[in-house]
Design a protein around this motif. Structure first.
Motif, PDB file in Angstrom:
ATOM      1  N   ALA A 103     -79.700  37.402  -5.994  1.00 37.47           N
ATOM      2  CA  ALA A 103     -78.829  38.481  -5.498  1.00 37.47           C
ATOM      3  C   ALA A 103     -78.338  39.342  -6.658  1.00 37.47           C
ATOM      4  O   ALA A 103     -78.282  40.574  -6.563  1.00 37.47           O
ATOM      5  CB  ALA A 103     -77.657  37.876  -4.736  1.00 37.47           C
ATOM      6  N   HIS A 104     -78.012  38.691  -7.770  1.00 32.57           N
ATOM      7  CA  HIS A 104     -77.520  39.432  -8.924  1.00 32.57           C
ATOM      8  C   HIS A 104     -78.620  40.326  -9.514  1.00 32.57           C
ATOM      9  O   HIS A 104     -78.370  41.493  -9.840  1.00 32.57           O
ATOM     10  CB  HIS A 104     -77.000  38.461  -9.982  1.00 32.57           C
ATOM     11  CG  HIS A 104     -76.405  39.156 -11.173  1.00 32.57           C
ATOM     12  ND1 HIS A 104     -75.193  39.799 -11.112  1.00 32.57           N
ATOM     13  CD2 HIS A 104     -76.880  39.347 -12.430  1.00 32.57           C
ATOM     14  CE1 HIS A 104     -74.939  40.343 -12.290  1.00 32.57           C
ATOM     15  NE2 HIS A 104     -75.951  40.082 -13.109  1.00 32.57           N
ATOM     16  N   ALA A 105     -79.833  39.770  -9.621  1.00 35.59           N
ATOM     17  CA  ALA A 105     -80.954  40.560 -10.157  1.00 35.59           C
ATOM     18  C   ALA A 105     -81.233  41.759  -9.252  1.00 35.59           C
ATOM     19  O   ALA A 105     -81.522  42.862  -9.729  1.00 35.59           O
ATOM     20  CB  ALA A 105     -82.197  39.680 -10.280  1.00 35.59           C
ATOM     21  N   ARG A 106     -81.121  41.541  -7.946  1.00 34.50           N
ATOM     22  CA  ARG A 106     -81.351  42.626  -6.990  1.00 34.50           C
ATOM     23  C   ARG A 106     -80.261  43.698  -7.145  1.00 34.50           C
ATOM     24  O   ARG A 106     -80.539  44.896  -7.139  1.00 34.50           O
ATOM     25  CB  ARG A 106     -81.367  42.056  -5.575  1.00 34.50           C
ATOM     26  CG  ARG A 106     -81.872  43.041  -4.534  1.00 34.50           C
ATOM     27  CD  ARG A 106     -81.931  42.423  -3.170  1.00 34.50           C
ATOM     28  NE  ARG A 106     -82.950  41.415  -3.039  1.00 34.50           N
ATOM     29  CZ  ARG A 106     -82.746  40.163  -2.634  1.00 34.50           C
ATOM     30  NH1 ARG A 106     -81.529  39.758  -2.358  1.00 34.50           N
ATOM     31  NH2 ARG A 106     -83.745  39.320  -2.517  1.00 34.50           N
ATOM     32  N   ALA A 107     -79.012  43.217  -7.287  1.00 36.01           N
ATOM     33  CA  ALA A 107     -77.882  44.156  -7.433  1.00 36.01           C
ATOM     34  C   ALA A 107     -78.030  44.983  -8.713  1.00 36.01           C
ATOM     35  O   ALA A 107     -77.716  46.177  -8.736  1.00 36.01           O
ATOM     36  CB  ALA A 107     -76.571  43.379  -7.454  1.00 36.01           C
ATOM     37  N   GLU A 108     -78.516  44.342  -9.760  1.00 35.20           N
ATOM     38  CA  GLU A 108     -78.730  45.051 -11.025  1.00 35.20           C
ATOM     39  C   GLU A 108     -79.762  46.159 -10.858  1.00 35.20           C
ATOM     40  O   GLU A 108     -79.592  47.273 -11.366  1.00 35.20           O
ATOM     41  CB  GLU A 108     -79.213  44.071 -12.102  1.00 35.20           C
ATOM     42  CG  GLU A 108     -78.114  43.252 -12.752  1.00 35.20           C
ATOM     43  CD  GLU A 108     -77.204  44.129 -13.597  1.00 35.20           C
ATOM     44  OE1 GLU A 108     -76.101  44.457 -13.113  1.00 35.20           O
ATOM     45  OE2 GLU A 108     -77.611  44.499 -14.727  1.00 35.20           O
ATOM     46  N   LEU A 109     -80.844  45.840 -10.130  1.00 30.95           N
ATOM     47  CA  LEU A 109     -81.891  46.841  -9.898  1.00 30.95           C
ATOM     48  C   LEU A 109     -81.341  47.995  -9.056  1.00 30.95           C
ATOM     49  O   LEU A 109     -81.599  49.172  -9.347  1.00 30.95           O
ATOM     50  CB  LEU A 109     -83.096  46.186  -9.210  1.00 30.95           C
ATOM     51  CG  LEU A 109     -84.319  47.065  -8.989  1.00 30.95           C
ATOM     52  CD1 LEU A 109     -84.839  47.651 -10.284  1.00 30.95           C
ATOM     53  CD2 LEU A 109     -85.437  46.281  -8.313  1.00 30.95           C
ATOM     54  N   GLU A 110     -80.538  47.650  -8.048  1.00 27.36           N
ATOM     55  CA  GLU A 110     -79.966  48.698  -7.187  1.00 27.36           C
ATOM     56  C   GLU A 110     -78.986  49.569  -7.981  1.00 27.36           C
ATOM     57  O   GLU A 110     -78.888  50.771  -7.756  1.00 27.36           O
ATOM     58  CB  GLU A 110     -79.272  48.058  -5.983  1.00 27.36           C
ATOM     59  CG  GLU A 110     -80.308  47.595  -4.944  1.00 27.36           C
ATOM     60  CD  GLU A 110     -79.725  46.746  -3.828  1.00 27.36           C
ATOM     61  OE1 GLU A 110     -78.671  46.101  -4.063  1.00 27.36           O
ATOM     62  OE2 GLU A 110     -80.334  46.701  -2.755  1.00 27.36           O
ATOM     63  N   ARG A 111     -78.272  48.941  -8.911  1.00 28.66           N
ATOM     64  CA  ARG A 111     -77.337  49.695  -9.749  1.00 28.66           C
ATOM     65  C   ARG A 111     -78.077  50.757 -10.573  1.00 28.66           C
ATOM     66  O   ARG A 111     -77.592  51.870 -10.772  1.00 28.66           O
ATOM     67  CB  ARG A 111     -76.604  48.725 -10.686  1.00 28.66           C
ATOM     68  CG  ARG A 111     -75.614  49.377 -11.645  1.00 28.66           C
ATOM     69  CD  ARG A 111     -74.872  48.322 -12.457  1.00 28.66           C
ATOM     70  NE  ARG A 111     -75.714  47.586 -13.382  1.00 28.66           N
ATOM     71  CZ  ARG A 111     -76.082  48.025 -14.577  1.00 28.66           C
ATOM     72  NH1 ARG A 111     -75.674  49.197 -15.008  1.00 28.66           N
ATOM     73  NH2 ARG A 111     -76.855  47.289 -15.351  1.00 28.66           N
ATOM     74  N   LEU A 112     -79.272  50.402 -11.054  1.00 29.18           N
ATOM     75  CA  LEU A 112     -80.031  51.319 -11.919  1.00 29.18           C
ATOM     76  C   LEU A 112     -80.789  52.382 -11.129  1.00 29.18           C
ATOM     77  O   LEU A 112     -81.129  53.430 -11.666  1.00 29.18           O
ATOM     78  CB  LEU A 112     -81.028  50.527 -12.764  1.00 29.18           C
ATOM     79  CG  LEU A 112     -80.428  49.590 -13.818  1.00 29.18           C
ATOM     80  CD1 LEU A 112     -81.465  48.580 -14.267  1.00 29.18           C
ATOM     81  CD2 LEU A 112     -79.930  50.391 -15.009  1.00 29.18           C
ATOM     82  N   THR A 113     -81.107  52.060  -9.868  1.00 28.16           N
ATOM     83  CA  THR A 113     -81.961  52.974  -9.081  1.00 28.16           C
ATOM     84  C   THR A 113     -81.214  54.277  -8.728  1.00 28.16           C
ATOM     85  O   THR A 113     -80.072  54.242  -8.357  1.00 28.16           O
ATOM     86  CB  THR A 113     -82.439  52.267  -7.793  1.00 28.16           C
ATOM     87  OG1 THR A 113     -83.064  51.043  -8.158  1.00 28.16           O
ATOM     88  CG2 THR A 113     -83.441  53.139  -7.050  1.00 28.16           C
ATOM     89  N   PRO A 173     -91.904  41.778  -0.486  1.00 27.09           N
ATOM     90  CA  PRO A 173     -90.764  41.793   0.444  1.00 27.09           C
ATOM     91  C   PRO A 173     -89.623  42.683  -0.040  1.00 27.09           C
ATOM     92  O   PRO A 173     -88.884  43.241   0.780  1.00 27.09           O
ATOM     93  CB  PRO A 173     -90.328  40.316   0.482  1.00 27.09           C
ATOM     94  CG  PRO A 173     -91.552  39.553   0.140  1.00 27.09           C
ATOM     95  CD  PRO A 173     -92.277  40.391  -0.857  1.00 27.09           C
ATOM     96  N   GLU A 174     -89.494  42.825  -1.359  1.00 23.73           N
ATOM     97  CA  GLU A 174     -88.428  43.680  -1.890  1.00 23.73           C
ATOM     98  C   GLU A 174     -88.758  45.163  -1.641  1.00 23.73           C
ATOM     99  O   GLU A 174     -87.856  45.979  -1.499  1.00 23.73           O
ATOM    100  CB  GLU A 174     -88.243  43.433  -3.397  1.00 23.73           C
ATOM    101  CG  GLU A 174     -87.863  42.012  -3.744  1.00 23.73           C
ATOM    102  CD  GLU A 174     -86.516  41.607  -3.148  1.00 23.73           C
ATOM    103  OE1 GLU A 174     -85.594  42.441  -3.143  1.00 23.73           O
ATOM    104  OE2 GLU A 174     -86.404  40.450  -2.683  1.00 23.73           O
ATOM    105  N   VAL A 175     -90.049  45.488  -1.591  1.00 25.15           N
ATOM    106  CA  VAL A 175     -90.464  46.857  -1.249  1.00 25.15           C
ATOM    107  C   VAL A 175     -90.157  47.111   0.225  1.00 25.15           C
ATOM    108  O   VAL A 175     -89.592  48.155   0.592  1.00 25.15           O
ATOM    109  CB  VAL A 175     -91.968  47.074  -1.549  1.00 25.15           C
ATOM    110  CG1 VAL A 175     -92.408  48.486  -1.136  1.00 25.15           C
ATOM    111  CG2 VAL A 175     -92.252  46.853  -3.020  1.00 25.15           C
ATOM    112  N   ASP A 176     -90.514  46.105   1.059  1.00 21.35           N
ATOM    113  CA  ASP A 176     -90.232  46.235   2.494  1.00 21.35           C
ATOM    114  C   ASP A 176     -88.738  46.443   2.733  1.00 21.35           C
ATOM    115  O   ASP A 176     -88.331  47.181   3.639  1.00 21.35           O
ATOM    116  CB  ASP A 176     -90.691  44.969   3.250  1.00 21.35           C
ATOM    117  CG  ASP A 176     -92.199  44.797   3.141  1.00 21.35           C
ATOM    118  OD1 ASP A 176     -92.893  45.799   2.857  1.00 21.35           O
ATOM    119  OD2 ASP A 176     -92.680  43.659   3.329  1.00 21.35           O
ATOM    120  N   ALA A 177     -87.911  45.768   1.907  1.00 22.03           N
ATOM    121  CA  ALA A 177     -86.454  45.856   2.070  1.00 22.03           C
ATOM    122  C   ALA A 177     -85.882  47.114   1.416  1.00 22.03           C
ATOM    123  O   ALA A 177     -84.683  47.370   1.510  1.00 22.03           O
ATOM    124  CB  ALA A 177     -85.790  44.611   1.484  1.00 22.03           C
ATOM    125  N   GLY A 178     -86.719  47.867   0.735  1.00 23.32           N
ATOM    126  CA  GLY A 178     -86.257  49.116   0.121  1.00 23.32           C
ATOM    127  C   GLY A 178     -85.576  48.950  -1.225  1.00 23.32           C
ATOM    128  O   GLY A 178     -85.014  49.898  -1.769  1.00 23.32           O
TER     129      GLY A 178
END
Lengths: 376, 202
Positions: free
Chosen positions: A366-376, A305-310
């Protein structure tokens, strides 16, 4: 099955996110585990209790093999990827291997079986073959009982062949290190305490080098085989493959222990350790690759689902759920070893938080997702 | 909280019956290994009797003639495919009420110092020790001998320094008998000690 449903199924099947609870008074496996550990501890006290004269060798052995443990733990920590096992569960496996399997089971069982081979086949036969005909039975099964008890203690956490592989490796490592200390003590006693530190260093060098392809390897392979036989993960029951894998671990143990007999005392004896080690390592990686299939698919479902969400790119998904070559391919794509490692770790964090949250949205997810987005 | 809750139909003596299968399987196999194998070992008698003409391999070409009729429980005879190592030698001969153990050890000091080392490693055991003496084998190898007696029986320790330049091993021969049984085996022990021959000096 859509992405979210597959994610929830993977969380349920893998047991990822379920905490390990050691103290379970209603669980008979807990009491049998304690009995094994208690029996082993008592045997340790009896064995070493009156050994004040050998304290220099024993202290040297404990210190050297405690240091030896560090690179092993770092290596196994790296291998504990995909739906990683909790530290408490792995520590329980290590303790079983070191205390119960070594001192409660292997010590009396080996003594008896070695003597039985000498009685049945004569002392010359026993000199060549008794060790290799005893240890694969007494030690591999003694260690595997720890895995069986951990299935009883954590039935949701110990599911796939990969779980058997990782927990088996920790049980084997515990056995290896405690047995090595026993060898140091026996080596000192064999020479009646002359040159104790020299003896312990000698045992450390020999056992340390051979330990690379010893108990941790045997038990990792045996553990994967046992979980294939038990088939605890959906679609993973492979009885024939499991039995053959367990037999292979026992055959490796036999070959390692009876190298002199196999080499016939000739020039082959010199080459044999390297040949056996090479075959063992190839087999180890083949088993690891096969055992990881289910875990890798769970990882893909968890992050689907995280891939689907980009949030997770397909390339990152391939790397975090893939093999070494997939991780190397990803590293080349991002042009940085460091950044690649950080992204893989962050994706692993996100998968873990999603599992802990049972697939729901929490502040940590949400925090783990934000961390991944920060690094991407 | 609910993790600890065992449904009534699964309870037995305060335990969860669903946990019995792995626990009892592991316990059963463990007990077979721990107690079953020693029981099987105890049930199988030794059939490795020393026959006339047998010669013990002590490694590095050293030999000894074991007493006929005793059981060889550990160690190898000359002529077998397995060769003994003089520095890790372990030989056990046994008969009713008596054992002879041979241990080969790498040791750089004298036979006398080696026997001191052995005694230091074992601490003070109750009993009375005789004065040290010497024994010379038929092949001319001289060793240091220490006899003793205690509540557990009679003991005789003999230490040799085997003259092999590359390994320079020490050889310890330990005779243990039940109380008052030493005399019964004295001739066999003496003959055995006299038969010890070092390998060719290198």
């Amino acid at each position: 099955m859509n992405g979210k449903a597959a994610q929830l199924a993977a969380i349920e099947e893998s047991g990822w996110g379920v905490p390990f609870r050691f103290t379970q008074p209603h669980n008979l496996a807990f009491w049998v585990y304690l009995l094994g550990l208690g029996g082993g501890a008592l045997a340790i006290v009896r064995y070493f209790g009156t050994s004040g004269f050998y304290a220099p060798a024993l202290t040297g052995g404990v210190l050297l093999f405690a240091l030896y443990l560090v690179p092993w733990l770092l290596l196994l920590r790296r291998q504990n990827r995909y739906t990683a096992q909790p530290g408490g569960l792995l520590a329980a496996g290590f303790a079983w291997g070191g205390v119960a399997a070594t001192f409660w089971i292997a010590l009396p069982a080996n003594t008896a079986l070695l003597e039985i081979w000498a009685k049945v086949g004569g002392t010359a036969f026993a000199g060549d073959w008794a060790a290799g005909l005893s240890a694969p039975i007494t030690e591999e099964w003694g260690k595997a009982l720890g895995l069986v008890l951990l299935i009883g203690l954590a039935p949701r956490l110990v599911r796939s062949a990969y779980d058997g592989f990782i927990i088996g490796a920790f049980i084997g490592l515990g056995f290896q290190v405690f047995e090595d200390v026993l060898y140091v003590y026996n080596g000192a006693a064999q020479t009646f305490g002359a040159n104790q530190l020299g003896t312990s260093l000698q045992v450390f060098l020999v056992r340390g080098a051979s330990g690379v392809v010893s108990h941790a390897l045997f038990s990792a392979i045996f553990g994967a085989g046992l979980l294939w036989v038990l088939g605890r993960a959906r679609g993973e029951r492979r009885v024939v493959l499991g039995v053959l894998t367990m037999a292979m671990a026992m055959a490796f143990h036999f070959a390692w222990d009876d190298m002199t007999g196999l080499g016939g005392g000739g020039p082959l004896t010199v080459v044999l350790p390297f040949a056996i080690a090479a075959v063992e390592l190839v087999a180890l990686f083949a088993v690891l690759r096969r055992a990881a299939r289910r875990e890798r698919s769970w990882m893909r479902d968890l992050l689907g689902p995280e891939v689907d969400a980009g949030v997770v790119t397909p390339a990152l998904l391939d790397a975090v759920s893939g093999l070494r070559k997939d991780r190397e391919k990803f590293r080349k794509q991002v042009h940085s070893r460091r950044r690649s490692r950080h992204l893989l770790d962050a994706a692993g964090d996100l998968a873990r938080e999603i599992s802990r949250a049972g697939g729901t949205e929490t502040a940590r997810v949400a925090h783990a997702r934000a961390e991944l987005e920060r690094l991407t | 909280m609910t993790d600890d809750w065992v449904p009534v139909e699964h309870r037995f003596a305060g335990l969860d019956r669903r946990t019995f299968k792995p626990a009892l399987t592991a316990l059963g196999v463990a007990l077979v290994l721990i107690y079953g194998l020693p029981a099987l070992d105890a049930a199988i008698p030794w059939h490795n009797e020393v026959e006339a003409g047998d010669v013990l391999d002590l490694g590095g070409g050293a030999t000894a003639v074991p007493p006929v009729g005793w059981q060889l429980e550990s160690g190898t005879l000359t002529g077998s495919a397995v060769t003994a190592s003089p520095t890790t030698l372990q030989v056990t001969l046994a008969t009713g009420g008596a054992t002879i153990d041979l241990r080969g050890v790498p040791y750089t000091g004298s036979a006398d110092a080696f026997l001191d080392q052995v005694e230091r490693s074992e601490g003070d055991a109750p009993g009375v020790d005789a004065a040290r003496g010497s024994v010379t084998t038929a092949a001319g190898l001289t060793g240091v001998v220490q006899a003793g007696t205690g509540p557990g029986g009679d003991a005789l320790d003999v230490a040799f320094k085997v003259p092999q330049a590359d390994t320079a091993p020490a050889l310890l021969v330990r005779v243990r008998t039940a109380p008052d049984q030493f005399e019964r085996h004295r001739d066999e022990v003496t003959a055995f000690l006299r038969s010890i021959a070092p390998g060719p000096a290198k």
